[in-house]
Design a protein around this motif. Structure first.
Motif, PDB file in Angstrom:
ATOM      1  N   ILE A  24     -22.171   5.300 -45.997  1.00 47.56           N
ATOM      2  CA  ILE A  24     -20.837   5.561 -46.544  1.00 47.56           C
ATOM      3  C   ILE A  24     -19.992   6.292 -45.501  1.00 47.56           C
ATOM      4  O   ILE A  24     -18.825   5.968 -45.280  1.00 47.56           O
ATOM      5  N   ALA A  25     -20.598   7.274 -44.840  1.00 44.64           N
ATOM      6  CA  ALA A  25     -19.885   8.027 -43.802  1.00 44.64           C
ATOM      7  C   ALA A  25     -19.396   7.095 -42.697  1.00 44.64           C
ATOM      8  O   ALA A  25     -18.237   7.162 -42.279  1.00 44.64           O
ATOM      9  N   VAL A  26     -20.251   6.221 -42.228  1.00 43.47           N
ATOM     10  CA  VAL A  26     -19.871   5.289 -41.159  1.00 43.47           C
ATOM     11  C   VAL A  26     -18.765   4.355 -41.646  1.00 43.47           C
ATOM     12  O   VAL A  26     -17.811   4.083 -40.907  1.00 43.47           O
ATOM     13  N   LEU A  27     -18.861   3.887 -42.888  1.00 44.49           N
ATOM     14  CA  LEU A  27     -17.806   3.029 -43.444  1.00 44.49           C
ATOM     15  C   LEU A  27     -16.451   3.720 -43.373  1.00 44.49           C
ATOM     16  O   LEU A  27     -15.441   3.103 -43.061  1.00 44.49           O
ATOM     17  N   PHE A  28     -16.427   5.025 -43.653  1.00 48.87           N
ATOM     18  CA  PHE A  28     -15.177   5.788 -43.653  1.00 48.87           C
ATOM     19  C   PHE A  28     -14.913   6.495 -42.321  1.00 48.87           C
ATOM     20  O   PHE A  28     -14.277   7.537 -42.267  1.00 48.87           O
ATOM     21  N   LYS A  29     -15.421   5.911 -41.246  1.00 49.58           N
ATOM     22  CA  LYS A  29     -15.112   6.309 -39.871  1.00 49.58           C
ATOM     23  C   LYS A  29     -15.634   7.683 -39.449  1.00 49.58           C
ATOM     24  O   LYS A  29     -15.093   8.307 -38.550  1.00 49.58           O
ATOM     25  N   TYR A  30     -16.676   8.172 -40.126  1.00 51.08           N
ATOM     26  CA  TYR A  30     -17.397   9.315 -39.566  1.00 51.08           C
ATOM     27  C   TYR A  30     -18.131   8.769 -38.353  1.00 51.08           C
ATOM     28  O   TYR A  30     -18.471   7.592 -38.293  1.00 51.08           O
ATOM     29  N   ARG A  31     -18.387   9.609 -37.390  1.00 52.67           N
ATOM     30  CA  ARG A  31     -19.164   9.146 -36.251  1.00 52.67           C
ATOM     31  C   ARG A  31     -20.284  10.127 -35.952  1.00 52.67           C
ATOM     32  O   ARG A  31     -20.173  11.323 -36.196  1.00 52.67           O
ATOM     33  N   ARG A  32     -21.324   9.578 -35.412  1.00 49.17           N
ATOM     34  CA  ARG A  32     -22.533  10.326 -35.115  1.00 49.17           C
ATOM     35  C   ARG A  32     -22.713  10.378 -33.607  1.00 49.17           C
ATOM     36  O   ARG A  32     -22.504   9.387 -32.918  1.00 49.17           O
ATOM     37  N   GLU A  33     -23.081  11.542 -33.128  1.00 51.30           N
ATOM     38  CA  GLU A  33     -23.266  11.713 -31.695  1.00 51.30           C
ATOM     39  C   GLU A  33     -24.531  12.518 -31.451  1.00 51.30           C
ATOM     40  O   GLU A  33     -24.784  13.505 -32.136  1.00 51.30           O
ATOM     41  N   LYS A  34     -25.316  12.087 -30.488  1.00 58.25           N
ATOM     42  CA  LYS A  34     -26.495  12.857 -30.085  1.00 58.25           C
ATOM     43  C   LYS A  34     -26.089  13.749 -28.934  1.00 58.25           C
ATOM     44  O   LYS A  34     -25.469  13.293 -27.977  1.00 58.25           O
ATOM     45  N   ILE A  35     -26.428  15.022 -29.047  1.00 56.79           N
ATOM     46  CA  ILE A  35     -26.122  15.959 -27.973  1.00 56.79           C
ATOM     47  C   ILE A  35     -27.417  16.633 -27.515  1.00 56.79           C
ATOM     48  O   ILE A  35     -28.388  16.717 -28.265  1.00 56.79           O
TER      49      ILE A  35
END
Length: 132
Positions: A24-35
């Motif tokens: 759902i988050a990805v659908l609504f343009k949340y983004r995930r980043e590995k740091i």
């Protein structure tokens, strides 16, 4: 996961699902980043996943959209500002509607509100990623 797969999953689940929250988050343009978190003291260097909301703000872990009515309401507020919504819960199921959209049924109010919100957002709306 496509929008239609997310809808189908929301219609069928009987308990909250974190992987669905992420979809759902990805659908609504949340983004995930590995740091990379540098080594500190006895702790070795490690990788950490950080999520950013649709407006670019760091949100920590993905909100519990399928469990928390507050998280579902924040999704609704982002996707359909200035639109009325309602939900109810009775005898083990929840019902929700957004704007003049169809009423939907799910196992809890948060999931019902997410489902109604996703169904109320047109495929061409800029708040969501378009399905492939």
């Amino acid at each position: 996961m496509t929008r239609q797969e997310i809808i189908a999953e929301l219609e069928s689940i009987t308990e909250p699902k974190r992987l669905l929250d992420q979809a759902i988050a990805v659908l609504f343009k949340y983004r995930r980043e590995k740091i990379t978190v540098p080594a500190e003291g006895n702790r070795p260097e490690r990788m950490k996943v950080v999520w950013y909301g649709p407006k670019g703000e760091q949100v920590g872990p993905v909100p519990n959209f399928t469990e928390s009515i507050d998280a579902a309401k924040s999704l609704f507020d982002y996707a359909r500002p200035n639109t009325a919504a309602g939900y109810s819960y009775h005898d083990g199921y929840a019902k929700a509607a957004v704007g003049d959209g169809e009423a939907v049924i799910a196992f809890n109010p948060a999931t019902a509100l997410c489902l109604a919100t996703i169904k109320a957002v047109p495929e061409s709306d800029p708040t969501i990623h378009r399905s492939n």
